[in-house]
Design an enzyme around this catalytic site. Structure first.
Site, PDB file in Angstrom:
ATOM      1  N   GLY A  73       0.839  -1.198   0.000  1.00  0.00           N
ATOM      2  CA  GLY A  73       0.000   0.000   0.000  1.00  0.00           C
ATOM      3  C   GLY A  73       0.875   1.249   0.000  1.00  0.00           C
ATOM      4  O   GLY A  73       0.575   2.240  -0.673  1.00  0.00           O
ATOM      5  N   ASN A 153      -7.215   4.588   9.140  1.00  0.00           N
ATOM      6  CA  ASN A 153      -6.685   3.358   9.725  1.00  0.00           C
ATOM      7  C   ASN A 153      -6.686   3.376  11.249  1.00  0.00           C
ATOM      8  O   ASN A 153      -6.519   2.337  11.876  1.00  0.00           O
ATOM      9  CB  ASN A 153      -5.258   3.103   9.227  1.00  0.00           C
ATOM     10  CG  ASN A 153      -4.394   4.333   9.271  1.00  0.00           C
ATOM     11  OD1 ASN A 153      -4.687   5.343   8.627  1.00  0.00           O
ATOM     12  ND2 ASN A 153      -3.328   4.282  10.047  1.00  0.00           N
ATOM     13  N   GLN A 181      -7.681   0.507   3.965  1.00  0.00           N
ATOM     14  CA  GLN A 181      -8.527  -0.026   5.043  1.00  0.00           C
ATOM     15  C   GLN A 181      -9.967  -0.251   4.596  1.00  0.00           C
ATOM     16  O   GLN A 181     -10.705  -1.010   5.222  1.00  0.00           O
ATOM     17  CB  GLN A 181      -8.511   0.932   6.249  1.00  0.00           C
ATOM     18  CG  GLN A 181      -7.150   1.074   6.915  1.00  0.00           C
ATOM     19  CD  GLN A 181      -6.726  -0.167   7.698  1.00  0.00           C
ATOM     20  OE1 GLN A 181      -7.524  -1.054   7.994  1.00  0.00           O
ATOM     21  NE2 GLN A 181      -5.438  -0.233   8.035  1.00  0.00           N
ATOM     22  N   SER A 201      -3.799  -2.760  -0.386  1.00  0.00           N
ATOM     23  CA  SER A 201      -2.697  -3.531   0.188  1.00  0.00           C
ATOM     24  C   SER A 201      -3.186  -4.938   0.517  1.00  0.00           C
ATOM     25  O   SER A 201      -4.257  -5.095   1.119  1.00  0.00           O
ATOM     26  CB  SER A 201      -2.222  -2.833   1.468  1.00  0.00           C
ATOM     27  OG  SER A 201      -1.361  -3.683   2.196  1.00  0.00           O
ATOM     28  N   GLY A 202      -2.394  -5.948   0.160  1.00  0.00           N
ATOM     29  CA  GLY A 202      -2.830  -7.335   0.331  1.00  0.00           C
ATOM     30  C   GLY A 202      -2.994  -7.770   1.775  1.00  0.00           C
ATOM     31  O   GLY A 202      -3.963  -8.437   2.126  1.00  0.00           O
ATOM     32  N   HIS A 203      -2.041  -7.367   2.630  1.00  0.00           N
ATOM     33  CA  HIS A 203      -2.031  -7.984   3.970  1.00  0.00           C
ATOM     34  C   HIS A 203      -3.145  -7.488   4.887  1.00  0.00           C
ATOM     35  O   HIS A 203      -3.303  -8.003   5.994  1.00  0.00           O
ATOM     36  CB  HIS A 203      -0.649  -7.841   4.632  1.00  0.00           C
ATOM     37  CG  HIS A 203      -0.280  -6.459   5.067  1.00  0.00           C
ATOM     38  ND1 HIS A 203      -0.294  -6.086   6.387  1.00  0.00           N
ATOM     39  CD2 HIS A 203       0.131  -5.384   4.374  1.00  0.00           C
ATOM     40  CE1 HIS A 203       0.115  -4.823   6.490  1.00  0.00           C
ATOM     41  NE2 HIS A 203       0.372  -4.379   5.283  1.00  0.00           N
ATOM     42  N   THR A 239      10.377  -8.478 -12.130  1.00  0.00           N
ATOM     43  CA  THR A 239       9.706  -9.778 -12.288  1.00  0.00           C
ATOM     44  C   THR A 239       8.580  -9.914 -11.271  1.00  0.00           C
ATOM     45  O   THR A 239       8.770  -9.662 -10.083  1.00  0.00           O
ATOM     46  CB  THR A 239      10.737 -10.918 -12.113  1.00  0.00           C
ATOM     47  OG1 THR A 239      11.753 -10.715 -13.094  1.00  0.00           O
ATOM     48  CG2 THR A 239      10.093 -12.284 -12.311  1.00  0.00           C
ATOM     49  N   CYS A 326       2.468   1.925  12.463  1.00  0.00           N
ATOM     50  CA  CYS A 326       3.707   2.614  12.137  1.00  0.00           C
ATOM     51  C   CYS A 326       4.149   3.537  13.264  1.00  0.00           C
ATOM     52  O   CYS A 326       5.300   3.899  13.342  1.00  0.00           O
ATOM     53  CB  CYS A 326       3.539   3.418  10.855  1.00  0.00           C
ATOM     54  SG  CYS A 326       2.779   2.439   9.590  1.00  0.00           S
TER      55      CYS A 326
HETATM   56  N1  PLP Z   1      -2.530   3.284   4.035  1.00  0.00           N
HETATM   57  C1  PLP Z   1      -3.249   2.914   5.099  1.00  0.00           C
HETATM   58  C2  PLP Z   1      -4.547   3.611   5.363  1.00  0.00           C
HETATM   59  C3  PLP Z   1      -2.816   1.891   5.948  1.00  0.00           C
HETATM   60  O1  PLP Z   1      -3.544   1.539   7.008  1.00  0.00           O
HETATM   61  C4  PLP Z   1      -1.566   1.265   5.666  1.00  0.00           C
HETATM   62  C5  PLP Z   1      -1.032   0.231   6.565  1.00  0.00           C
HETATM   63  O2  PLP Z   1      -1.245   0.270   7.767  1.00  0.00           O
HETATM   64  C6  PLP Z   1      -0.866   1.665   4.507  1.00  0.00           C
HETATM   65  C7  PLP Z   1      -1.372   2.677   3.725  1.00  0.00           C
HETATM   66  C8  PLP Z   1       0.426   1.008   4.124  1.00  0.00           C
HETATM   67  O3  PLP Z   1       0.185  -0.264   3.577  1.00  0.00           O
HETATM   68  P1  PLP Z   1       1.393  -1.341   3.520  1.00  0.00           P
HETATM   69  O4  PLP Z   1       1.566  -1.863   4.912  1.00  0.00           O
HETATM   70  O5  PLP Z   1       0.935  -2.379   2.562  1.00  0.00           O
HETATM   71  O6  PLP Z   1       2.593  -0.623   3.025  1.00  0.00           O
END
Ligand code: PLP
Length: 378
Positions: A73, A153, A181, A201-203, A239, A326
């Protein structure tokens, strides 16, 4: 007796679902081909990647060739902002964003400011929402891009995305939204919402870490983030991580089939959580009056140390977090909660619980019972 472990930090990351893992496994083992190769193992990987692209496009109501795979993301956000600025820089040097964005957007803006761009950070009200009138007032002939997140988030609060899209369309300005989110809970149609770029974002979706995507509407002026081979239509060479891409596609396939049921289920959990806590006078829920994505509940516990509560919860086997992943580990107050008007002290007394469909009502009751006990003690 085995210690109970309850994961209530789904906004930080999610567990890979069995369905996603099953879809990925062949591409982690025998189907290891390079998708650019002409031979059959390569062609199998290529087909799988293009199928994943179709799943994502179908969930967002866009065309498959408007979906570009990225590494996260964060990368999608960086590409959207820097790519638009590189392409339009010189002619236009103004960006509009909000004060509650994820650092993937905010820190990119800070970087662009150092490159000579002017950035307007729109304020939010006490619920964490921007006012579309503030956006209208901030737009100038120099505005190259508007970047406002879909859902926050830390609080889950949803921004007035349709209004923002309409305003941007009226002024012919690309609109980027960080939907990391929101995807999975909100039904997102990039056309009706006039979205030009959208990050995922995948995770956060039960797919693996290290995979993301950026929707880029056709004819949006944007430069490559990377240079190299011809992958992703020459725009994001390297790749392809076939297994992770397949995982992201499978996660979107699931979203299309069970999104409403999942939303209802997780919303019930969140409501139960907040109802269980509603009698406690020291607890308030941030952004409670606004429309929120269902999984997130940000609470402030008056006169308490959020980090201390987190550690005490951890001793009971409960995983939650202080604000965004973060910023956890540092004791600086959340920029999101501060932008909503919370004092430093209240922001530091806040905890984010985030649920998904792996949680149960029993989990919720266990969390709230322990939380109330901890608050009573401190
Ligand atoms: N944007 C938002 C709103 C998020 O909550 C996050 C991750 O917490 C990100 C971006 C970043 O995504 P990634 O962890 O895949 O870099």
């Amino acid at each position: 007796m085995e210690k109970r472990l309850i994961y209530a930090d789904a906004a930080a990351t999610t567990r890979i679902s069995p369905y996603v893992l099953e879809k990925m496994m062949p591409y982690l083992t025998e189907q290891f081909g390079n998708a650019s190769a002409v031979h059959r193992i390569g062609r199998t990987a290529r087909t799988a990647i293009e199928e994943a692209r179709i799943h994502i496009a179908s969930a967002l109501s866009c065309k498959p060739d408007e979906i570009f795979f990225t590494g996260s993301g964060t990368e999608s956000d960086n590409w959207a902002l820097r790519g638009i600025c590189t392409e339009t820089g010189g002619r236009k040097n103004h960006i509009i964003t909000s004060s509650v964005e994820h650092h993937a957007v905010l820190h990119t803006c800070r970087y662009l400011e150092k490159q000579g761009y002017r950035v307007t950070y729109l304020p939010v009200n006490s619920s964490g929402k921007i006012n579309p009138d503030d956006l209208k007032k901030a737009i100038t002939t120099e505005t190259a891009l508007v970047s406002i997140m879909y859902a926050n988030n830390e609080t889950g609060v949803i921004q007035p995305v349709s209004d923002i899209g309409q305003i941007c369309k009226n002024h012919d300005i690309p609109f980027h939204t960080d939907a990391v989110q929101a995807v999975g809970y909100e039904k997102i149609d990039v056309n009706t919402r006039n979205i030009s770029l959208l990050s995922v974002s995948g995770h956060k979706l039960h797919a693996p870490k290290g995979i993301g995507a950026l929707f880029i509407r056709k004819d949006t002026p944007i430069s490559n983030l990377l240079f190299g081979g011809a992958q992703e239509n020459n725009m994001r060479p390297g790749t392809e991580n076939t297994a992770a891409i397949v995982g992201l596609g499978a996660a979107f396939e699931k979203i299309c089939s069970d999104h409403e049921e999942k939303t209802r289920y997780v919303e019930n959990l969140r409501n139960r959580f907040e109802k269980n806590l509603s009698e406690n006078k020291r607890i308030s829920v941030n952004g409670a009056c606004e429309k929120r994505i269902p999984g997130i509940s940000s609470i402030t516990v008056k006169n308490a140390d959020g980090e201390r509560i987190l550690l005490m919860l951890d001793l009971k086997g409960i995983c939650a977090s202080a604000g965004s992943a973060c910023t956890s580990g540092s004791s600086s107050p959340s920029h999101v909660l501060k932008a909503m008007g919370l004092s430093n002290q209240d922001a530091l007394s806040s905890i984010r619980f985030s649920f998904d469909d792996n949680n149960t009502c029993e989990d919720i009751d266990y969390i709230t019972e322990n939380l109330i006990n901890i608050i009573r003690k401190i």
